[in-house]
Design a protein around this motif. Structure first.
Motif, PDB file in Angstrom:
ATOM      1  N   ILE A  15      12.672  15.670  -2.730  1.00 13.53           N
ATOM      2  CA  ILE A  15      11.412  16.195  -2.182  1.00 13.53           C
ATOM      3  C   ILE A  15      11.396  16.083  -0.666  1.00 13.53           C
ATOM      4  O   ILE A  15      10.943  16.970   0.035  1.00 13.53           O
ATOM      5  CB  ILE A  15      10.214  15.395  -2.782  1.00 13.53           C
ATOM      6  N   SER A  16      11.894  14.936  -0.151  1.00 15.56           N
ATOM      7  CA  SER A  16      11.930  14.780   1.311  1.00 15.56           C
ATOM      8  C   SER A  16      12.992  13.761   1.697  1.00 15.56           C
ATOM      9  O   SER A  16      13.443  12.959   0.867  1.00 15.56           O
ATOM     10  CB  SER A  16      10.562  14.355   1.841  1.00 15.56           C
ATOM     11  N   LYS A  17      13.347  13.819   2.974  1.00 16.27           N
ATOM     12  CA  LYS A  17      14.396  12.938   3.522  1.00 16.27           C
ATOM     13  C   LYS A  17      13.992  12.683   4.964  1.00 16.27           C
ATOM     14  O   LYS A  17      13.782  13.631   5.716  1.00 16.27           O
ATOM     15  CB  LYS A  17      15.716  13.703   3.464  1.00 16.27           C
ATOM     16  N   GLU A  18      13.844  11.408   5.306  1.00 20.04           N
ATOM     17  CA  GLU A  18      13.269  11.079   6.611  1.00 20.04           C
ATOM     18  C   GLU A  18      14.146  10.011   7.277  1.00 20.04           C
ATOM     19  O   GLU A  18      14.516   9.031   6.620  1.00 20.04           O
ATOM     20  CB  GLU A  18      11.901  10.470   6.298  1.00 20.04           C
ATOM     21  N   CYS A  19      14.476  10.193   8.575  1.00 18.41           N
ATOM     22  CA  CYS A  19      15.297   9.189   9.269  1.00 18.41           C
ATOM     23  C   CYS A  19      14.492   7.913   9.482  1.00 18.41           C
ATOM     24  O   CYS A  19      13.338   7.975   9.920  1.00 18.41           O
ATOM     25  CB  CYS A  19      15.753   9.718  10.623  1.00 18.41           C
ATOM     26  N   VAL A  20      15.109   6.768   9.210  1.00 19.62           N
ATOM     27  CA  VAL A  20      14.444   5.485   9.425  1.00 19.62           C
ATOM     28  C   VAL A  20      15.147   4.725  10.554  1.00 19.62           C
ATOM     29  O   VAL A  20      14.521   4.143  11.426  1.00 19.62           O
ATOM     30  CB  VAL A  20      14.418   4.672   8.108  1.00 19.62           C
TER      31      VAL A  20
ATOM     32  N   SER B 173       8.985  -2.146  13.079  1.00 17.70           N
ATOM     33  CA  SER B 173       7.598  -2.185  13.546  1.00 17.70           C
ATOM     34  C   SER B 173       6.631  -2.398  12.380  1.00 17.70           C
ATOM     35  O   SER B 173       5.624  -3.075  12.521  1.00 17.70           O
ATOM     36  CB  SER B 173       7.257  -0.951  14.383  1.00 17.70           C
ATOM     37  N   GLN B 174       6.958  -1.862  11.212  1.00 12.95           N
ATOM     38  CA  GLN B 174       6.108  -2.107  10.033  1.00 12.95           C
ATOM     39  C   GLN B 174       6.087  -3.596   9.688  1.00 12.95           C
ATOM     40  O   GLN B 174       5.057  -4.147   9.305  1.00 12.95           O
ATOM     41  CB  GLN B 174       6.637  -1.344   8.822  1.00 12.95           C
ATOM     42  N   LEU B 175       7.262  -4.239   9.808  1.00  7.75           N
ATOM     43  CA  LEU B 175       7.344  -5.673   9.494  1.00  7.75           C
ATOM     44  C   LEU B 175       6.520  -6.476  10.502  1.00  7.75           C
ATOM     45  O   LEU B 175       5.790  -7.404  10.134  1.00  7.75           O
ATOM     46  CB  LEU B 175       8.808  -6.134   9.520  1.00  7.75           C
ATOM     47  N   GLU B 176       6.629  -6.090  11.779  1.00 11.24           N
ATOM     48  CA  GLU B 176       5.875  -6.814  12.802  1.00 11.24           C
ATOM     49  C   GLU B 176       4.371  -6.619  12.621  1.00 11.24           C
ATOM     50  O   GLU B 176       3.590  -7.554  12.793  1.00 11.24           O
ATOM     51  CB  GLU B 176       6.347  -6.372  14.198  1.00 11.24           C
ATOM     52  N   LYS B 177       3.991  -5.394  12.250  1.00 10.08           N
ATOM     53  CA  LYS B 177       2.561  -5.129  12.005  1.00 10.08           C
ATOM     54  C   LYS B 177       2.053  -5.948  10.831  1.00 10.08           C
ATOM     55  O   LYS B 177       0.953  -6.493  10.861  1.00 10.08           O
ATOM     56  CB  LYS B 177       2.343  -3.635  11.690  1.00 10.08           C
ATOM     57  N   LEU B 178       2.875  -6.025   9.788  1.00  6.42           N
ATOM     58  CA  LEU B 178       2.472  -6.781   8.601  1.00  6.42           C
ATOM     59  C   LEU B 178       2.283  -8.261   8.955  1.00  6.42           C
ATOM     60  O   LEU B 178       1.315  -8.885   8.524  1.00  6.42           O
ATOM     61  CB  LEU B 178       3.519  -6.611   7.493  1.00  6.42           C
ATOM     62  N   ALA B 179       3.197  -8.801   9.785  1.00  5.34           N
ATOM     63  CA  ALA B 179       3.105 -10.207  10.183  1.00  5.34           C
ATOM     64  C   ALA B 179       1.831 -10.443  11.001  1.00  5.34           C
ATOM     65  O   ALA B 179       1.197 -11.502  10.908  1.00  5.34           O
ATOM     66  CB  ALA B 179       4.332 -10.606  10.986  1.00  5.34           C
ATOM     67  N   PHE B 180       1.442  -9.429  11.761  1.00  4.82           N
ATOM     68  CA  PHE B 180       0.236  -9.536  12.584  1.00  4.82           C
ATOM     69  C   PHE B 180      -1.004  -9.518  11.687  1.00  4.82           C
ATOM     70  O   PHE B 180      -1.955 -10.275  11.893  1.00  4.82           O
ATOM     71  CB  PHE B 180       0.216  -8.359  13.575  1.00  4.82           C
ATOM     72  N   LYS B 181      -0.948  -8.649  10.668  1.00  5.74           N
ATOM     73  CA  LYS B 181      -2.101  -8.426   9.793  1.00  5.74           C
ATOM     74  C   LYS B 181      -2.292  -9.567   8.784  1.00  5.74           C
ATOM     75  O   LYS B 181      -3.413  -9.964   8.500  1.00  5.74           O
ATOM     76  CB  LYS B 181      -1.841  -7.117   9.027  1.00  5.74           C
ATOM     77  N   ASP B 182      -1.199 -10.069   8.235  1.00  9.69           N
ATOM     78  CA  ASP B 182      -1.287 -11.090   7.196  1.00  9.69           C
ATOM     79  C   ASP B 182      -0.630 -12.370   7.712  1.00  9.69           C
ATOM     80  O   ASP B 182       0.589 -12.448   7.829  1.00  9.69           O
ATOM     81  CB  ASP B 182      -0.583 -10.593   5.914  1.00  9.69           C
TER      82      ASP B 182
END
Ligand code: FAD
Ligand code: NAD
Length: 355
Positions: free
Chosen positions: A116-121, A272-281
């Motif tokens: 369905i989709s392919k996105e660069c990470v 950045s998702q991991l860093e955001k999660l650490a900030f949030k929780d």
């Protein structure tokens, strides 16, 4: 015949029944188990064959027929009739129909899924989204992997991959019922056999996806207080659903720490998702360790080592219940397990992800 295939330790014989109205056929599976949920049943309707596999402890109960077509251990599969005519029978039996056989003996069952989709990470890792066929019900349990299959120059090639959620912390408490999409974070190796082919698929092309496998049990989270995750490279993939689940569903959890080993900063998946999660929780902390950093990197460096681990694996309380999950290249995982044993963690406190 069912009892013939059961061992003394196996679960009691499941059975099935079916009934119909003008437009619907309902298949009922009596599992004789209380702890059956939607993860336990995989339903496929491909070509003319219908197959329902119910996983009961280490056994699979299979309904497999041609034609066609959660609570206290009764599963209802409702099939919509093509024509409103009365059926004389449910169908003609196919291989393993109405049998309870050890799960390890069922072989891998595949269905064709559409890209369905392919996105660069990162520079070499992509998020692939595959869609299950409309007549398939399949949910991959946390910590389990599936096999992807492609035919490459006339030969079927099969490799294991661990499904992830589409982003790190979904707001949803419960998994979406009947989710049609499966996401994968896959690193493309230029000289690899399988991944360049996968990368060459066009949106709309098909890949075969197997039933899930793996020995991680959600019960390992029971009463858990500290969760430590050691991931290297794409060994991060099993940690995605684990993080999601643990932070939303385990009230006893005080601390979740991820030590994420990579070669360079550019290799870090979802940084950045991991860093955001650490900030949030505030229960969650992440540390990145690089084995081939540039001179600008002022974080932790090197390979997995006693020094890094003993500093990282501090229990929140003296006797808190811990689980350490480890996944990465085989030498990383093997060395990690040895070091954890040297640090006196017991076998029950360590879960390693392997093939
Ligand atoms: P391969 O052909 O296996 O080659 C991989 C690399 O090794 C290439 O760089 C190649 O050049 C090199 N290489 C191959 N042969 C040799 C050799 N003889 N000597 C030296 N170098 C060599 N991967 C993910 O990206 N995401 C996941 O979610 C994921 N989940 C997994 C789950 C499990 C349970 C397991 C066991 C593995 C998982 N993997 C995952 C890894 C995945 O299964 C494949 O191994 C990976 O995608 C490489 O496949 P390939 O055929 O493209 O590469
Ligand atoms: P990579 O080559 O980018 O290495 C990442 C980090 O792993 C390195 O920075 C280093 O810290 C560590 N590492 C690598 N080789 C090591 C060694 N010989 N000894 C100690 N540490 C070492 O990793 P990659 O290319 O992303 O590979 C990820 C691996 O994880 C693959 O082998 C894949 O099969 C495996 N994997 C397994 C599962 C599973 O079993 N369930 C799931 C996903 C990925």
């Amino acid at each position: 015949q069912v009892t013939d295939t059961l061992t003394k330790e196996g679960p009691g014989s499941p059975s099935y029944d079916w009934f119909q109205t003008d437009s619907l056929v309902t298949l009922v599976i009596y599992t004789k188990q209380k702890d059956i949920n939607l993860d336990s049943v995989i339903v496929d309707h491909q070509d003319d064959s219908f197959r329902a596999e119910t996983i009961i402890k280490d056994y699979s109960y299979i309904i497999h027929i041609v034609r066609v077509i959660e609570n206290v251990g009764k599963i209802e599969i409702v099939l919509k009739k093509k024509e409103n005519t009365s059926w004389k029978r449910l169908g003609h039996p196919l291989e393993n129909h109405n049998s309870l056989i050890p799960k390890k003996d069922t072989g891998l069952n595949y269905r064709k899924c559409q890209l369905i989709s392919k996105e660069c990470v990162t520079h070499d890792t992509k998020l692939f989204c595959l869609m299950l066929p409309p007549s398939t019900h399949l949910q991959v349990p946390i910590g389990q992997h599936v096999y992807l299959k492609l035919t490459i120059t006339g030969t079927e090639i099969v490799k294991p991959y661990t499904p992830v959620s589409d982003f790190l912390l979904s707001e949803l408490k419960e998994p979406v019922l009947n989710n049609k999409y499966i996401y994968f974070l896959i690193k493309i190796y230029a000289a690899g056999l399988f991944t360049p082919e996968l990368d060459h698929l066009q949106i709309g092309d098909f890949v075969s996806v197997s039933n899930p496998e793996g020995n991680f049990k959600i019960s390992q989270f029971q009463e858990l207080e500290d969760l430590f995750l050691l991931a290297a490279g794409t060994g991060f993939t099993p940690m995605v659903k684990i993080l999601n689940y643990a932070l939303t569903n385990i009230p006893s959890l005080r601390k979740v720490k991820l030590m994420f080993f990579n070669k360079t900063e550019d290799d870090i998946i979802w940084r950045s998702q991991l860093e955001k999660l650490a900030f949030k929780d505030k229960r969650f902390q992440v540390e990145f360790v690089l084995s081939a950093p540039t001179s600008e990197w002022n974080g932790k460096q090197g390979h997995i080592s006693p020094g890094l681990l003993s500093e990282f694996l501090k229990r929140s309380l003296d006797r808190s219940k811990v689980l350490i999950c480890i996944c990465g290249p085989t030498p990383f995982t093997e060395q990690g397990i040895r070091l954890l044993q040297d640090l006196n963690f017991s076998k029950d406190e360590i879960h390693s992800f392997t093939a």
